[in-house]
Structure formats: structure tokens, C-alpha cells
Design a protein around this motif. Sequence first.
Motif, PDB file in Angstrom:
ATOM      1  N   THR A  37       0.861  -1.180   0.000  1.00 21.74           N
ATOM      2  CA  THR A  37       0.000   0.000   0.000  1.00 21.74           C
ATOM      3  C   THR A  37       0.900   1.234   0.000  1.00 21.74           C
ATOM      4  OG1 THR A  37      -1.679  -1.182   1.262  1.00 21.74           O
ATOM      5  CG2 THR A  37      -1.811   1.219   1.258  1.00 21.74           C
ATOM      6  N   PRO A  38       0.703   2.166  -0.940  1.00 16.61           N
ATOM      7  CA  PRO A  38       1.561   3.350  -0.993  1.00 16.61           C
ATOM      8  C   PRO A  38       1.546   4.133   0.326  1.00 16.61           C
ATOM      9  CG  PRO A  38       0.229   3.209  -2.975  1.00 16.61           C
ATOM     10  CD  PRO A  38      -0.299   2.172  -2.022  1.00 16.61           C
ATOM     11  N   SER A  39       2.734   4.467   0.788  1.00 15.74           N
ATOM     12  CA  SER A  39       2.884   5.252   2.010  1.00 15.74           C
ATOM     13  C   SER A  39       4.189   6.030   1.937  1.00 15.74           C
ATOM     14  CB  SER A  39       2.887   4.340   3.230  1.00 15.74           C
ATOM     15  OG  SER A  39       3.061   5.097   4.410  1.00 15.74           O
ATOM     16  N   ALA A  40       4.214   7.225   2.526  1.00 17.12           N
ATOM     17  CA  ALA A  40       5.429   8.033   2.577  1.00 17.12           C
ATOM     18  C   ALA A  40       6.314   7.632   3.759  1.00 17.12           C
ATOM     19  CB  ALA A  40       5.086   9.516   2.653  1.00 17.12           C
ATOM     20  N   THR A  41       5.773   6.834   4.681  1.00 20.32           N
ATOM     21  CA  THR A  41       6.526   6.363   5.843  1.00 20.32           C
ATOM     22  C   THR A  41       6.315   4.861   6.000  1.00 20.32           C
ATOM     23  OG1 THR A  41       6.239   8.487   6.971  1.00 20.32           O
ATOM     24  CG2 THR A  41       6.889   6.615   8.329  1.00 20.32           C
ATOM     25  N   TRP A  42       7.408   4.129   6.052  1.00 16.53           N
ATOM     26  CA  TRP A  42       7.361   2.684   6.298  1.00 16.53           C
ATOM     27  C   TRP A  42       8.035   2.415   7.635  1.00 16.53           C
ATOM     28  CZ3 TRP A  42       9.837   0.522   1.161  1.00 16.53           C
ATOM     29  CH2 TRP A  42       9.032   0.857   0.061  1.00 16.53           C
ATOM     30  N   VAL A  43       7.380   1.701   8.515  1.00 16.11           N
ATOM     31  CA  VAL A  43       7.961   1.309   9.801  1.00 16.11           C
ATOM     32  C   VAL A  43       8.268  -0.182   9.733  1.00 16.11           C
ATOM     33  CG1 VAL A  43       7.604   1.158  12.286  1.00 16.11           C
ATOM     34  CG2 VAL A  43       6.715   3.130  11.021  1.00 16.11           C
ATOM     35  N   VAL A  44       9.528  -0.522  10.015  1.00 20.35           N
ATOM     36  CA  VAL A  44       9.995  -1.908   9.902  1.00 20.35           C
ATOM     37  C   VAL A  44      10.396  -2.406  11.298  1.00 20.35           C
ATOM     38  CG1 VAL A  44      11.666  -3.438   8.811  1.00 20.35           C
ATOM     39  CG2 VAL A  44      10.855  -1.406   7.584  1.00 20.35           C
ATOM     40  N   PRO A  45       9.569  -3.232  11.932  1.00 22.94           N
ATOM     41  CA  PRO A  45       9.888  -3.786  13.252  1.00 22.94           C
ATOM     42  C   PRO A  45      10.728  -5.061  13.116  1.00 22.94           C
ATOM     43  CG  PRO A  45       7.675  -4.412  12.638  1.00 22.94           C
ATOM     44  CD  PRO A  45       8.223  -3.583  11.495  1.00 22.94           C
ATOM     45  N   HIS A  46      12.032  -4.909  12.870  1.00 26.18           N
ATOM     46  CA  HIS A  46      12.890  -6.053  12.557  1.00 26.18           C
ATOM     47  C   HIS A  46      13.249  -6.917  13.760  1.00 26.18           C
ATOM     48  CE1 HIS A  46      16.301  -3.761  14.096  1.00 26.18           C
ATOM     49  NE2 HIS A  46      15.934  -2.760  13.292  1.00 26.18           N
ATOM     50  N   GLY A  47      13.262  -6.368  14.948  1.00 28.63           N
ATOM     51  CA  GLY A  47      13.517  -7.145  16.155  1.00 28.63           C
ATOM     52  C   GLY A  47      14.925  -7.688  16.303  1.00 28.63           C
ATOM     53  N   LEU A  48      15.918  -7.070  15.661  1.00 29.90           N
ATOM     54  CA  LEU A  48      17.290  -7.578  15.714  1.00 29.90           C
ATOM     55  C   LEU A  48      18.025  -7.204  17.002  1.00 29.90           C
ATOM     56  CD1 LEU A  48      18.405  -6.904  12.028  1.00 29.90           C
ATOM     57  CD2 LEU A  48      17.826  -9.100  13.067  1.00 29.90           C
ATOM     58  N   GLY A  49      17.541  -6.193  17.711  1.00 24.28           N
ATOM     59  CA  GLY A  49      18.211  -5.769  18.934  1.00 24.28           C
ATOM     60  C   GLY A  49      19.483  -4.986  18.699  1.00 24.28           C
ATOM     61  N   ARG A  50      19.649  -4.466  17.477  1.00 25.86           N
ATOM     62  CA  ARG A  50      20.847  -3.689  17.112  1.00 25.86           C
ATOM     63  C   ARG A  50      20.530  -2.878  15.854  1.00 25.86           C
ATOM     64  NH1 ARG A  50      22.352  -5.966  12.512  1.00 25.86           N
ATOM     65  NH2 ARG A  50      22.154  -8.215  12.205  1.00 25.86           N
ATOM     66  N   GLN A  69      17.232   4.714  12.217  1.00 22.90           N
ATOM     67  CA  GLN A  69      17.257   3.592  13.163  1.00 22.90           C
ATOM     68  C   GLN A  69      16.467   4.084  14.374  1.00 22.90           C
ATOM     69  OE1 GLN A  69      18.789   0.557  12.641  1.00 22.90           O
ATOM     70  NE2 GLN A  69      19.692   1.110  10.703  1.00 22.90           N
ATOM     71  N   THR A  70      15.165   3.882  14.372  1.00 16.23           N
ATOM     72  CA  THR A  70      14.266   4.407  15.400  1.00 16.23           C
ATOM     73  C   THR A  70      14.672   3.932  16.788  1.00 16.23           C
ATOM     74  OG1 THR A  70      12.538   4.244  13.718  1.00 16.23           O
ATOM     75  CG2 THR A  70      11.831   4.746  15.953  1.00 16.23           C
ATOM     76  N   ASP A  71      14.961   2.653  16.908  1.00 16.39           N
ATOM     77  CA  ASP A  71      15.511   2.070  18.129  1.00 16.39           C
ATOM     78  C   ASP A  71      16.214   0.772  17.734  1.00 16.39           C
ATOM     79  OD1 ASP A  71      13.537  -0.061  18.084  1.00 16.39           O
ATOM     80  OD2 ASP A  71      12.134   1.256  19.130  1.00 16.39           O
ATOM     81  N   ALA A  72      16.644  -0.003  18.713  1.00 18.99           N
ATOM     82  CA  ALA A  72      17.422  -1.213  18.420  1.00 18.99           C
ATOM     83  C   ALA A  72      16.625  -2.272  17.667  1.00 18.99           C
ATOM     84  CB  ALA A  72      17.968  -1.805  19.718  1.00 18.99           C
ATOM     85  N   ASP A  73      15.295  -2.139  17.627  1.00 19.74           N
ATOM     86  CA  ASP A  73      14.452  -3.144  16.991  1.00 19.74           C
ATOM     87  C   ASP A  73      13.599  -2.617  15.849  1.00 19.74           C
ATOM     88  OD1 ASP A  73      15.129  -5.429  18.618  1.00 19.74           O
ATOM     89  OD2 ASP A  73      14.143  -4.370  20.255  1.00 19.74           O
ATOM     90  N   THR A  74      13.754  -1.336  15.494  1.00 19.81           N
ATOM     91  CA  THR A  74      12.869  -0.727  14.496  1.00 19.81           C
ATOM     92  C   THR A  74      13.629   0.241  13.600  1.00 19.81           C
ATOM     93  OG1 THR A  74      11.123  -0.774  16.175  1.00 19.81           O
ATOM     94  CG2 THR A  74      10.684   0.519  14.190  1.00 19.81           C
ATOM     95  N   VAL A  75      13.287   0.205  12.316  1.00 19.40           N
ATOM     96  CA  VAL A  75      13.797   1.161  11.330  1.00 19.40           C
ATOM     97  C   VAL A  75      12.591   1.876  10.732  1.00 19.40           C
ATOM     98  CG1 VAL A  75      14.899   1.360   9.063  1.00 19.40           C
ATOM     99  CG2 VAL A  75      15.841  -0.182  10.755  1.00 19.40           C
TER     100      VAL A  75
END
Length: 90
Positions: A37-50, A69-75
Motif C-alpha cells: 500500500t503506498p505510504s510516505a513512511t514505512w515502519v519496519v519492526p525487525h527485532g534484531l536488537g541492534r 534507526q528508530t531504536d534497536a528493533d525498528t527502522v
Amino acid sequence: MTHARGDIWPDLVRRDGRRLLVDGAAVATPRIYTFATPSATWVVPHGLGRAALVQVVCDGAEVVAEVEQTDADTVTVRFAAPRTGYVIVA
């Protein structure tokens, strides 16, 4: 993991089987997050802890986007206009 759209890895990252190698050291198995779905913001909850290696692909080609790099688990990926595509994270 090979994505159907082909080999699009940056020069410093190459695949060896299912693992990503950076300067010869195994980093991680890549994960693909699709945004249909087209969006100007994509949030990726990768859960890598880094902090993650991130590649953004739209219309079958790597694109330049604002990647936070929003936090250690999200881009969070931001574009000037809504887009569809996918993010490869490792």
C-alpha cells in the motif's frame, strides 16, 4: 534468501548461501518486509536488537530514502511521496 526481483545487494555486502557477509564476516540472514500500500513512511519492526543493515527497493531498483534507526528493533523509512516496495534488513 534470494528475492524474485534479482540480486540488488550493495557492493560491500554479498551473499554466501543464506547469510550476508560484510568484509567476509557473517552478519545475519536477510529479512524482507513488503509495503504493497503506498505510504510516505514505512515502519519496519525487525527485532534484531541492534542497528540494522537496510536496503530500500521500489519498482525493482534500489532507491535513496531517509532511513532512521528508530531504536534497536525498528527502522523507519521516509519518502517525499507515497511509495510501494520492500525493505531488506539484516
